[in-house]
Design a protein around this motif. Sequence first.
Motif, PDB file in Angstrom:
ATOM      1  N   TYR A 161      -3.057  18.151  30.111  1.00 38.68           N
ATOM      2  CA  TYR A 161      -4.122  17.159  29.964  1.00 38.68           C
ATOM      3  C   TYR A 161      -3.739  16.221  28.816  1.00 38.68           C
ATOM      4  CZ  TYR A 161      -7.040  20.165  32.919  1.00 38.68           C
ATOM      5  OH  TYR A 161      -7.545  20.908  33.970  1.00 38.68           O
ATOM      6  N   ALA A 162      -3.579  14.937  29.150  1.00 35.60           N
ATOM      7  CA  ALA A 162      -3.150  14.007  28.094  1.00 35.60           C
ATOM      8  C   ALA A 162      -3.367  12.563  28.525  1.00 35.60           C
ATOM      9  CB  ALA A 162      -1.664  14.205  27.793  1.00 35.60           C
ATOM     10  N   PRO A 163      -3.629  11.709  27.541  1.00 35.92           N
ATOM     11  CA  PRO A 163      -3.547  10.280  27.832  1.00 35.92           C
ATOM     12  C   PRO A 163      -2.066   9.932  27.880  1.00 35.92           C
ATOM     13  CG  PRO A 163      -4.022  10.619  25.516  1.00 35.92           C
ATOM     14  CD  PRO A 163      -4.009  11.983  26.154  1.00 35.92           C
ATOM     15  N   LEU A 164      -1.707   8.954  28.664  1.00 40.39           N
ATOM     16  CA  LEU A 164      -0.282   8.602  28.761  1.00 40.39           C
ATOM     17  C   LEU A 164      -0.149   7.088  28.702  1.00 40.39           C
ATOM     18  CD1 LEU A 164       2.585   9.757  29.250  1.00 40.39           C
ATOM     19  CD2 LEU A 164       2.206   9.363  31.696  1.00 40.39           C
ATOM     20  N   MET A 221      -2.441  23.230  28.541  1.00 44.82           N
ATOM     21  CA  MET A 221      -1.686  22.396  27.588  1.00 44.82           C
ATOM     22  C   MET A 221      -2.396  21.064  27.423  1.00 44.82           C
ATOM     23  SD  MET A 221       2.431  22.539  28.234  1.00 44.82           S
ATOM     24  CE  MET A 221       2.380  21.833  29.887  1.00 44.82           C
ATOM     25  N   THR A 222      -2.444  20.566  26.201  1.00 44.74           N
ATOM     26  CA  THR A 222      -3.051  19.253  25.984  1.00 44.74           C
ATOM     27  C   THR A 222      -2.391  18.545  24.805  1.00 44.74           C
ATOM     28  OG1 THR A 222      -5.136  18.079  25.527  1.00 44.74           O
ATOM     29  CG2 THR A 222      -4.910  20.270  24.573  1.00 44.74           C
ATOM     30  N   LEU A 223      -2.177  17.261  24.965  1.00 46.32           N
ATOM     31  CA  LEU A 223      -1.614  16.439  23.879  1.00 46.32           C
ATOM     32  C   LEU A 223      -2.746  16.057  22.933  1.00 46.32           C
ATOM     33  CD1 LEU A 223       0.809  14.687  22.759  1.00 46.32           C
ATOM     34  CD2 LEU A 223      -0.160  12.813  24.114  1.00 46.32           C
ATOM     35  N   GLN A 224      -2.575  16.375  21.653  1.00 47.24           N
ATOM     36  CA  GLN A 224      -3.617  16.076  20.671  1.00 47.24           C
ATOM     37  C   GLN A 224      -3.000  15.737  19.320  1.00 47.24           C
ATOM     38  OE1 GLN A 224      -6.903  16.016  21.379  1.00 47.24           O
ATOM     39  NE2 GLN A 224      -6.763  16.870  23.446  1.00 47.24           N
ATOM     40  N   GLY A 225      -3.807  15.133  18.485  1.00 48.14           N
ATOM     41  CA  GLY A 225      -3.401  14.931  17.103  1.00 48.14           C
ATOM     42  C   GLY A 225      -3.506  16.243  16.343  1.00 48.14           C
ATOM     43  N   GLN A 226      -2.760  16.340  15.236  1.00 51.02           N
ATOM     44  CA  GLN A 226      -2.725  17.602  14.490  1.00 51.02           C
ATOM     45  C   GLN A 226      -4.072  17.973  13.889  1.00 51.02           C
ATOM     46  OE1 GLN A 226      -1.851  14.729  12.874  1.00 51.02           O
ATOM     47  NE2 GLN A 226      -3.543  15.030  11.465  1.00 51.02           N
ATOM     48  N   TRP A 227      -4.976  17.002  13.750  1.00 53.79           N
ATOM     49  CA  TRP A 227      -6.276  17.279  13.138  1.00 53.79           C
ATOM     50  C   TRP A 227      -7.093  18.275  13.957  1.00 53.79           C
ATOM     51  CZ3 TRP A 227      -4.652  12.460  14.879  1.00 53.79           C
ATOM     52  CH2 TRP A 227      -5.204  12.006  16.061  1.00 53.79           C
ATOM     53  N   GLY A 233       0.838  -1.190   0.000  1.00 50.98           N
ATOM     54  CA  GLY A 233       0.000   0.000   0.000  1.00 50.98           C
ATOM     55  C   GLY A 233       0.871   1.238   0.000  1.00 50.98           C
ATOM     56  N   LEU A 234       0.217   2.388  -0.059  1.00 45.22           N
ATOM     57  CA  LEU A 234       0.939   3.659  -0.003  1.00 45.22           C
ATOM     58  C   LEU A 234       0.330   4.532   1.085  1.00 45.22           C
ATOM     59  CD1 LEU A 234       1.385   4.654  -3.754  1.00 45.22           C
ATOM     60  CD2 LEU A 234       3.154   3.830  -2.189  1.00 45.22           C
ATOM     61  N   PRO A 235       1.162   5.144   1.916  1.00 51.96           N
ATOM     62  CA  PRO A 235       0.614   6.067   2.916  1.00 51.96           C
ATOM     63  C   PRO A 235       0.059   7.295   2.227  1.00 51.96           C
ATOM     64  CG  PRO A 235       3.010   6.226   2.856  1.00 51.96           C
ATOM     65  CD  PRO A 235       2.631   5.079   1.948  1.00 51.96           C
ATOM     66  N   GLY A 236      -1.013   7.851   2.796  1.00 51.06           N
ATOM     67  CA  GLY A 236      -1.626   9.040   2.210  1.00 51.06           C
ATOM     68  C   GLY A 236      -1.503  10.255   3.100  1.00 51.06           C
ATOM     69  N   LEU A 237      -2.028  10.129   4.328  1.00 54.59           N
ATOM     70  CA  LEU A 237      -1.973  11.222   5.296  1.00 54.59           C
ATOM     71  C   LEU A 237      -1.283  10.746   6.560  1.00 54.59           C
ATOM     72  CD1 LEU A 237      -5.607  12.668   4.983  1.00 54.59           C
ATOM     73  CD2 LEU A 237      -3.515  13.597   3.977  1.00 54.59           C
ATOM     74  N   LEU A 238      -0.649  11.671   7.243  1.00 53.94           N
ATOM     75  CA  LEU A 238       0.105  11.323   8.448  1.00 53.94           C
ATOM     76  C   LEU A 238      -0.526  11.979   9.672  1.00 53.94           C
ATOM     77  CD1 LEU A 238       3.672  11.845   6.979  1.00 53.94           C
ATOM     78  CD2 LEU A 238       2.498   9.673   7.341  1.00 53.94           C
ATOM     79  N   ASN A 239      -0.749  11.189  10.684  1.00 55.63           N
ATOM     80  CA  ASN A 239      -1.221  11.703  11.955  1.00 55.63           C
ATOM     81  C   ASN A 239      -0.037  11.862  12.896  1.00 55.63           C
ATOM     82  OD1 ASN A 239      -3.972  11.864  11.328  1.00 55.63           O
ATOM     83  ND2 ASN A 239      -4.279   9.698  11.758  1.00 55.63           N
ATOM     84  N   THR A 240       0.130  13.073  13.384  1.00 50.94           N
ATOM     85  CA  THR A 240       1.219  13.340  14.318  1.00 50.94           C
ATOM     86  C   THR A 240       0.622  13.773  15.654  1.00 50.94           C
ATOM     87  OG1 THR A 240       1.338  15.659  13.673  1.00 50.94           O
ATOM     88  CG2 THR A 240       2.693  14.109  12.419  1.00 50.94           C
ATOM     89  N   TYR A 241       1.459  13.794  16.666  1.00 50.37           N
ATOM     90  CA  TYR A 241       0.971  14.132  18.008  1.00 50.37           C
ATOM     91  C   TYR A 241       1.886  15.168  18.642  1.00 50.37           C
ATOM     92  CZ  TYR A 241      -1.648   9.979  16.963  1.00 50.37           C
ATOM     93  OH  TYR A 241      -2.468   9.069  16.335  1.00 50.37           O
ATOM     94  N   GLY A 242       1.288  16.256  19.098  1.00 49.54           N
ATOM     95  CA  GLY A 242       2.051  17.319  19.741  1.00 49.54           C
ATOM     96  C   GLY A 242       1.180  18.027  20.767  1.00 49.54           C
ATOM     97  N   ILE A 243       1.651  19.157  21.230  1.00 49.42           N
ATOM     98  CA  ILE A 243       0.982  19.838  22.339  1.00 49.42           C
ATOM     99  C   ILE A 243       0.370  21.163  21.871  1.00 49.42           C
ATOM    100  CG2 ILE A 243       1.346  20.944  24.580  1.00 49.42           C
ATOM    101  CD1 ILE A 243       3.569  18.847  25.053  1.00 49.42           C
ATOM    102  N   PHE A 244      -0.924  21.292  22.079  1.00 50.85           N
ATOM    103  CA  PHE A 244      -1.624  22.557  21.853  1.00 50.85           C
ATOM    104  C   PHE A 244      -1.631  23.309  23.190  1.00 50.85           C
ATOM    105  CE2 PHE A 244      -2.957  19.972  18.351  1.00 50.85           C
ATOM    106  CZ  PHE A 244      -3.191  20.853  17.313  1.00 50.85           C
ATOM    107  N   TYR A 245      -1.325  24.580  23.153  1.00 54.53           N
ATOM    108  CA  TYR A 245      -1.232  25.338  24.405  1.00 54.53           C
ATOM    109  C   TYR A 245      -1.946  26.677  24.305  1.00 54.53           C
ATOM    110  CZ  TYR A 245       2.555  27.890  22.063  1.00 54.53           C
ATOM    111  OH  TYR A 245       3.288  28.645  21.180  1.00 54.53           O
TER     112      TYR A 245
END
Length: 449
Positions: free
Chosen positions: A216-219, A289-295, A162-174
């Motif tokens: 605030y984040a899942p860990l 601060m919260t850990l979230q996906g870029q979406w 297969g081929l990857p299309g979109l990438l989900n990344t994880y960072g901190i929104f503040y």
Amino acid sequence: MRQGVRKWASGIIALLLFSSLLAACGDNSGGGSGSASPGNTPSGEDNAGSKKPVEVTMITWESAAMNEKIMASMKKFEEDNPDIKVKLIPTPLDNYGVKINGMITAKKAPDIFMTGNDMLLDNAGKGLLYDWTELATQDKAFMEGFYDGVVDSWYYEGKLVGLPGLLNTYGIFYNKKSFQDAGLPEPKIGWTYDEFFTAMEKLSSNQGGVQQFGYYAPLDPFHVSLYSVSASGAPFADAIINPTKVEISDPFREGVEKYKSAIANGYMNPPTFDLTNAMSSFKQGKVPMTLQGQWVADDLIRTAPKELEWGYVPMPVVNSQTEIYDAVGWSSPATLKNPEAVWKVLKYLDSKMYEEVLPSTPVAPAAYQASSAAYYEALKAAGHPEVGEGLDHILKSQNTQPVRFLSTWAGKAYPFIEASWKNILMGKAPITELDVMAEKINKVITTGK
């Protein structure tokens, strides 16, 4: 990827939908009866006499609005490739994976279907996916256009499935105001874990008995693995695809202790905290601060109050950068009949289509690096260039960790994490329980039991 608890009534609706979906594909394929289908229409030399365009069928799990944009872009592809006609099969709304797997098994799958990494590897292990290795090898220039390393997890036993299309990344929104009020500088790319934990502390409060956490984040162990690897320790799992072991190194233990302390002091939410409303609280200015996906950025740009000043930053580092990201993309059934035509469509989907669609629906960066530029420009135009800069920084990381187990034994390993992890973080079990947890998971990996 779709998740959630389904009621029995929706299951009946889903069954009906699946039946109609198979029927829709059956109308187009006839694969089970051996009759020619649009998706299986002979291409190339076989089709030369009829001069009929080859029909390539596809299915996504995207919304109707997103699908409309995708197909609008595909019209341009068809204009440049008049020998190929692209047809979108109606999208199943529930239990997407179950339905696609049923279609593949019934040999009624569309030529291209959207897939996640887990689904990809599961189907590849059953020999159900088309092997794109040969065409990809002949198309070296195209394959080199992806962010480094993101295609690696789309191989199974040496075959490109297969081929990857979109990438989900994880960072901190503040919340910028929260940082200003606490006398803290805004976090920047490359900020340290010391700065991160200090910020958690200063951003937390318990005024009037109301607990506000600084973070605030899942860990889970995979996120603590970022601390461990950045501190020159071992990753929790030693590979993204089919890891051979999990390891609790001293830096991993050190990371767990830091998070434990933050939880015990009220700087970070405990693992039992319900994070369902974290983003609505963030929009109200109640979450620093919260850990979230870029979406999440897309939703914030569209719906957050104008007075909310927010920013985005990748995870901090101890010594070196390491990141977590995940991909969704495209695959084809092993029974595919028109690989050359389908490959052309796949290439367009991964490059030009995302280049045109993502600026108006900025949900994720494209795995094909050049096509992410328009997405980053859209974020910049919305007043948040730091999101694009952060995502580009994450995706160029030379060290990437798995976001979860991508193996057939994963379901047997997770119960051991569930049984120990939360208790360790909340101080209800000793830190040595990490070794017990790892030993049990490694036994699963070794024996498959």
